[in-house]
Write an enzyme that holds these catalytic residues in place. Structure first.
Site, PDB file in Angstrom:
ATOM      1  N   SER A 161      -6.703  -3.322   7.101  1.00 25.71           N
ATOM      2  CA  SER A 161      -5.505  -3.159   6.272  1.00 25.71           C
ATOM      3  C   SER A 161      -4.319  -3.803   6.972  1.00 25.71           C
ATOM      4  O   SER A 161      -3.968  -3.408   8.093  1.00 25.71           O
ATOM      5  CB  SER A 161      -5.229  -1.675   6.047  1.00 25.71           C
ATOM      6  OG  SER A 161      -3.890  -1.516   5.630  1.00 25.71           O
ATOM      7  N   HIS A 177      -7.668  -5.741   3.186  1.00 21.99           N
ATOM      8  CA  HIS A 177      -7.119  -4.645   2.396  1.00 21.99           C
ATOM      9  C   HIS A 177      -5.594  -4.760   2.389  1.00 21.99           C
ATOM     10  O   HIS A 177      -4.952  -4.807   3.440  1.00 21.99           O
ATOM     11  CB  HIS A 177      -7.555  -3.314   3.012  1.00 21.99           C
ATOM     12  CG  HIS A 177      -7.186  -2.119   2.216  1.00 21.99           C
ATOM     13  ND1 HIS A 177      -7.919  -1.676   1.131  1.00 21.99           N
ATOM     14  CD2 HIS A 177      -6.149  -1.251   2.330  1.00 21.99           C
ATOM     15  CE1 HIS A 177      -7.357  -0.591   0.635  1.00 21.99           C
ATOM     16  NE2 HIS A 177      -6.275  -0.313   1.336  1.00 21.99           N
ATOM     17  N   ASP A 200      -2.126  -3.129   1.019  1.00 21.03           N
ATOM     18  CA  ASP A 200      -1.532  -1.900   0.480  1.00 21.03           C
ATOM     19  C   ASP A 200      -0.207  -2.196  -0.183  1.00 21.03           C
ATOM     20  O   ASP A 200       0.726  -2.695   0.462  1.00 21.03           O
ATOM     21  CB  ASP A 200      -1.328  -0.891   1.614  1.00 21.03           C
ATOM     22  CG  ASP A 200      -2.648  -0.338   2.119  1.00 21.03           C
ATOM     23  OD1 ASP A 200      -3.402   0.225   1.306  1.00 21.03           O
ATOM     24  OD2 ASP A 200      -2.927  -0.486   3.319  1.00 21.03           O
ATOM     25  N   MET A 238       2.966  -0.505  -2.011  1.00 19.36           N
ATOM     26  CA  MET A 238       3.633   0.801  -2.159  1.00 19.36           C
ATOM     27  C   MET A 238       5.012   0.615  -2.782  1.00 19.36           C
ATOM     28  O   MET A 238       5.714  -0.350  -2.456  1.00 19.36           O
ATOM     29  CB  MET A 238       3.800   1.443  -0.784  1.00 19.36           C
ATOM     30  CG  MET A 238       2.484   1.618  -0.042  1.00 19.36           C
ATOM     31  SD  MET A 238       2.737   2.504   1.505  1.00 19.36           S
ATOM     32  CE  MET A 238       1.090   2.408   2.217  1.00 19.36           C
ATOM     33  N   HIS A 244      -4.765  -2.567  -3.047  1.00 18.12           N
ATOM     34  CA  HIS A 244      -4.689  -1.125  -3.290  1.00 18.12           C
ATOM     35  C   HIS A 244      -3.282  -0.792  -3.785  1.00 18.12           C
ATOM     36  O   HIS A 244      -2.331  -0.800  -3.007  1.00 18.12           O
ATOM     37  CB  HIS A 244      -5.019  -0.414  -1.963  1.00 18.12           C
ATOM     38  CG  HIS A 244      -4.940   1.073  -2.014  1.00 18.12           C
ATOM     39  ND1 HIS A 244      -4.960   1.851  -0.867  1.00 18.12           N
ATOM     40  CD2 HIS A 244      -4.858   1.944  -3.049  1.00 18.12           C
ATOM     41  CE1 HIS A 244      -4.887   3.124  -1.210  1.00 18.12           C
ATOM     42  NE2 HIS A 244      -4.812   3.212  -2.522  1.00 18.12           N
ATOM     43  N   MET A 277      -0.550   1.531  -4.747  1.00 19.27           N
ATOM     44  CA  MET A 277      -0.041   2.906  -4.674  1.00 19.27           C
ATOM     45  C   MET A 277       1.319   2.886  -5.344  1.00 19.27           C
ATOM     46  O   MET A 277       2.380   3.017  -4.694  1.00 19.27           O
ATOM     47  CB  MET A 277       0.051   3.338  -3.204  1.00 19.27           C
ATOM     48  CG  MET A 277      -1.320   3.652  -2.622  1.00 19.27           C
ATOM     49  SD  MET A 277      -1.322   3.615  -0.823  1.00 19.27           S
ATOM     50  CE  MET A 277      -1.499   1.856  -0.578  1.00 19.27           C
ATOM     51  N   MET A 281      -9.432   8.377  -0.795  1.00 14.92           N
ATOM     52  CA  MET A 281      -8.418   8.465   0.265  1.00 14.92           C
ATOM     53  C   MET A 281      -8.796   9.609   1.202  1.00 14.92           C
ATOM     54  O   MET A 281      -9.063  10.728   0.758  1.00 14.92           O
ATOM     55  CB  MET A 281      -7.029   8.747  -0.317  1.00 14.92           C
ATOM     56  CG  MET A 281      -6.361   7.595  -1.058  1.00 14.92           C
ATOM     57  SD  MET A 281      -6.213   6.050  -0.143  1.00 14.92           S
ATOM     58  CE  MET A 281      -5.314   6.558   1.331  1.00 14.92           C
ATOM     59  N   GLY A 287       0.424   6.427   2.046  1.00 13.96           N
ATOM     60  CA  GLY A 287       1.823   6.133   2.349  1.00 13.96           C
ATOM     61  C   GLY A 287       2.009   5.494   3.718  1.00 13.96           C
ATOM     62  O   GLY A 287       2.914   4.689   3.887  1.00 13.96           O
ATOM     63  N   PHE A 288       1.147   5.839   4.654  1.00 13.75           N
ATOM     64  CA  PHE A 288       1.348   5.355   6.023  1.00 13.75           C
ATOM     65  C   PHE A 288       0.016   5.073   6.709  1.00 13.75           C
ATOM     66  O   PHE A 288      -0.983   5.727   6.409  1.00 13.75           O
ATOM     67  CB  PHE A 288       2.118   6.408   6.837  1.00 13.75           C
ATOM     68  CG  PHE A 288       3.429   6.764   6.208  1.00 13.75           C
ATOM     69  CD1 PHE A 288       4.553   5.969   6.409  1.00 13.75           C
ATOM     70  CD2 PHE A 288       3.537   7.869   5.360  1.00 13.75           C
ATOM     71  CE1 PHE A 288       5.753   6.278   5.791  1.00 13.75           C
ATOM     72  CE2 PHE A 288       4.741   8.184   4.737  1.00 13.75           C
ATOM     73  CZ  PHE A 288       5.851   7.376   4.959  1.00 13.75           C
ATOM     74  N   GLY A 289       0.066   4.112   7.632  1.00 15.47           N
ATOM     75  CA  GLY A 289      -1.088   3.869   8.477  1.00 15.47           C
ATOM     76  C   GLY A 289      -1.076   4.831   9.654  1.00 15.47           C
ATOM     77  O   GLY A 289      -0.090   5.535   9.882  1.00 15.47           O
ATOM     78  N   GLY A 290      -2.161   4.878  10.373  1.00 15.40           N
ATOM     79  CA  GLY A 290      -2.210   5.625  11.626  1.00 15.40           C
ATOM     80  C   GLY A 290      -2.304   7.133  11.491  1.00 15.40           C
ATOM     81  O   GLY A 290      -2.057   7.852  12.452  1.00 15.40           O
ATOM     82  N   ASP A 301     -10.649   5.078   2.767  1.00 18.24           N
ATOM     83  CA  ASP A 301      -9.372   4.554   3.281  1.00 18.24           C
ATOM     84  C   ASP A 301      -8.572   5.666   3.944  1.00 18.24           C
ATOM     85  O   ASP A 301      -8.180   6.632   3.279  1.00 18.24           O
ATOM     86  CB  ASP A 301      -8.588   3.969   2.093  1.00 18.24           C
ATOM     87  CG  ASP A 301      -7.305   3.274   2.507  1.00 18.24           C
ATOM     88  OD1 ASP A 301      -7.035   3.147   3.712  1.00 18.24           O
ATOM     89  OD2 ASP A 301      -6.561   2.847   1.588  1.00 18.24           O
ATOM     90  N   GLY A 302      -8.320   5.484   5.239  1.00 15.53           N
ATOM     91  CA  GLY A 302      -7.445   6.409   5.946  1.00 15.53           C
ATOM     92  C   GLY A 302      -8.097   7.035   7.159  1.00 15.53           C
ATOM     93  O   GLY A 302      -9.069   7.780   7.035  1.00 15.53           O
ATOM     94  N   GLY A 303      -7.597   6.682   8.344  1.00 14.26           N
ATOM     95  CA  GLY A 303      -8.067   7.323   9.568  1.00 14.26           C
ATOM     96  C   GLY A 303      -9.459   6.918  10.018  1.00 14.26           C
ATOM     97  O   GLY A 303     -10.095   7.650  10.789  1.00 14.26           O
ATOM     98  N   GLY A 312      -7.059   0.155   9.363  1.00 15.26           N
ATOM     99  CA  GLY A 312      -5.741  -0.415   9.639  1.00 15.26           C
ATOM    100  C   GLY A 312      -5.417  -0.361  11.115  1.00 15.26           C
ATOM    101  O   GLY A 312      -5.649  -1.308  11.865  1.00 15.26           O
ATOM    102  N   SER A 313      -4.908   0.804  11.553  1.00 11.29           N
ATOM    103  CA  SER A 313      -4.466   0.923  12.950  1.00 11.29           C
ATOM    104  C   SER A 313      -5.617   0.775  13.934  1.00 11.29           C
ATOM    105  O   SER A 313      -5.417   0.289  15.049  1.00 11.29           O
ATOM    106  CB  SER A 313      -3.744   2.250  13.160  1.00 11.29           C
ATOM    107  OG  SER A 313      -4.508   3.304  12.646  1.00 11.29           O
TER     108      SER A 313
HETATM  109  C1  DX5 Z   1      -2.521   4.424   3.552  1.00  9.07           C
HETATM  110  C2  DX5 Z   1      -3.119   3.103   3.187  1.00  9.07           C
HETATM  111  C3  DX5 Z   1      -4.169   2.661   4.142  1.00  9.07           C
HETATM  112  C4  DX5 Z   1      -3.691   2.468   5.549  1.00  9.07           C
HETATM  113  C5  DX5 Z   1      -4.820   2.890   6.432  1.00  9.07           C
HETATM  114  O1  DX5 Z   1      -1.732   4.862   2.520  1.00  9.07           O
HETATM  115  O2  DX5 Z   1      -3.709   3.135   1.903  1.00  9.07           O
HETATM  116  O3  DX5 Z   1      -4.862   1.517   3.678  1.00  9.07           O
HETATM  117  O4  DX5 Z   1      -3.333   1.154   5.876  1.00  9.07           O
HETATM  118  O5  DX5 Z   1      -4.391   2.870   7.746  1.00  9.07           O
HETATM  119  P1  DX5 Z   1      -5.243   3.552   8.899  1.00  9.07           P
HETATM  120  O6  DX5 Z   1      -6.581   2.860   8.923  1.00  9.07           O
HETATM  121  O7  DX5 Z   1      -4.423   3.311  10.121  1.00  9.07           O
HETATM  122  O8  DX5 Z   1      -5.375   5.023   8.564  1.00  9.07           O
HETATM  123 ZN    ZN Z   2      -5.060   1.410   1.364  1.00  8.97          ZN
END
Ligand code: DX5
Ligand code: ZN
Length: 223
Positions: free
Chosen positions: A7, A32, A34, A36, A65, A67, A136, A141-144, A174-176, A196-197
């Site tokens: 991502s 990927h 994102d 927003m 994606h 959002m 999800m 909303g946020f990475g990491g 998607d996520g973590g 992502g992170s």
């Molecule tokens: C969160 C995004 C994700 C995000 C994932 O709202 O949809 O795609 O980038 O980031 P990580 O992999 O760091 O959780």
């Molecule tokens: Zn995403």
């Protein structure tokens, strides 16, 4: 084998083209992206103009994606920007069937996403008409953020439902997603893993993606 989708939310935005080239060279399967809007989620990212310019920088399929509220207003623009997959949130779509068909009419594969608290039953009626179910595993909303472990049974339940109702539909998570949990997420039923992170925050993208793929390829050990 499952696909890895880095991502770009966690990439260095001042060097986006280079970052994308780097994950492509490192073995990513998809990119990927994102989107927003500051309404559906409390953050803002990029629009179709930037997606279109990134399209010239890579051969990776674009996994977009959305959002955003009122996603139907933007399908045409994101399709024209070069999306290969467009995913909308069930919580943001009043007329989900119409949106899914709009995406497919543009020649783009259609995904539907569920927030962690949204039950699987909401997508059951539309499963035969989509290409991808995005689950999800953090609040968007946020990475990491940290993977919500309670989502593993939801992924497994989605897999069972899809096997019965629409076996062609892929599951994306998607996520973590990290090196620590990627194998259990894949074992629960994920086909596409957003990272992502865990990729962009690592020192060596090829080493990280390579390690993820080795974990996914390793045989299941039964004791
Ligand atoms: C969160 C995004 C994700 C995000 C994932 O709202 O949809 O795609 O980038 O980031 P990580 O992999 O760091 O959780
Ligand atoms: Zn995403």
């Amino acid at each position: 084998m499952q696909k890895i989708a880095p991502s770009i939310l966690s990439a260095d935005g001042s060097r986006l083209g280079e970052e994308i080239a780097a994950v492509e060279a490192a073995g990513a399967d998809l990119l990927h992206i994102d989107i927003m809007d500051g309404h559906f989620v409390p953050n803002l990212t990029i629009g179709p103009g930037l997606v279109a310019s990134l399209r010239h920088r890579t051969r990776l399929p674009f996994d977009v994606h959305l959002m955003i509220e009122n996603p139907e207003r933007y399908i045409d623009e994101f399709a024209k920007a070069g999306s290969d997959w467009i995913t909308v949130h069930v919580e943001a779509a009043v007329h989900l069937h119409r949106i899914v068909h709009l995406i497919r009419e543009k020649g783009v594969r259609a995904g539907v996403s569920l927030n962690p608290a949204t039950p699987l039953s909401l997508v059951e009626p539309i499963l035969p008409e989509i290409d991808l179910l995005l689950i999800m595993t953090v609040n968007p909303g946020f990475g990491g953020q940290k993977f919500i472990a309670g989502m593993l049974p939801k992924i497994a339940a989605a897999k069972r439902l899809i096997r019965e109702a629409a076996p062609e539909v892929l599951i994306e998570v998607d996520g973590g997603v990290t090196l620590k949990n990627i194998r259990s997420i894949a074992d629960a039923g994920a086909d596409m893993l957003v990272a992502g992170s865990s990729v962009f925050g690592s020192g060596d993208y090829a080493e990280t993606i390579g390690a993820m793929k080795s974990l996914l390829a390793a045989p299941t050990v039964t004791v």
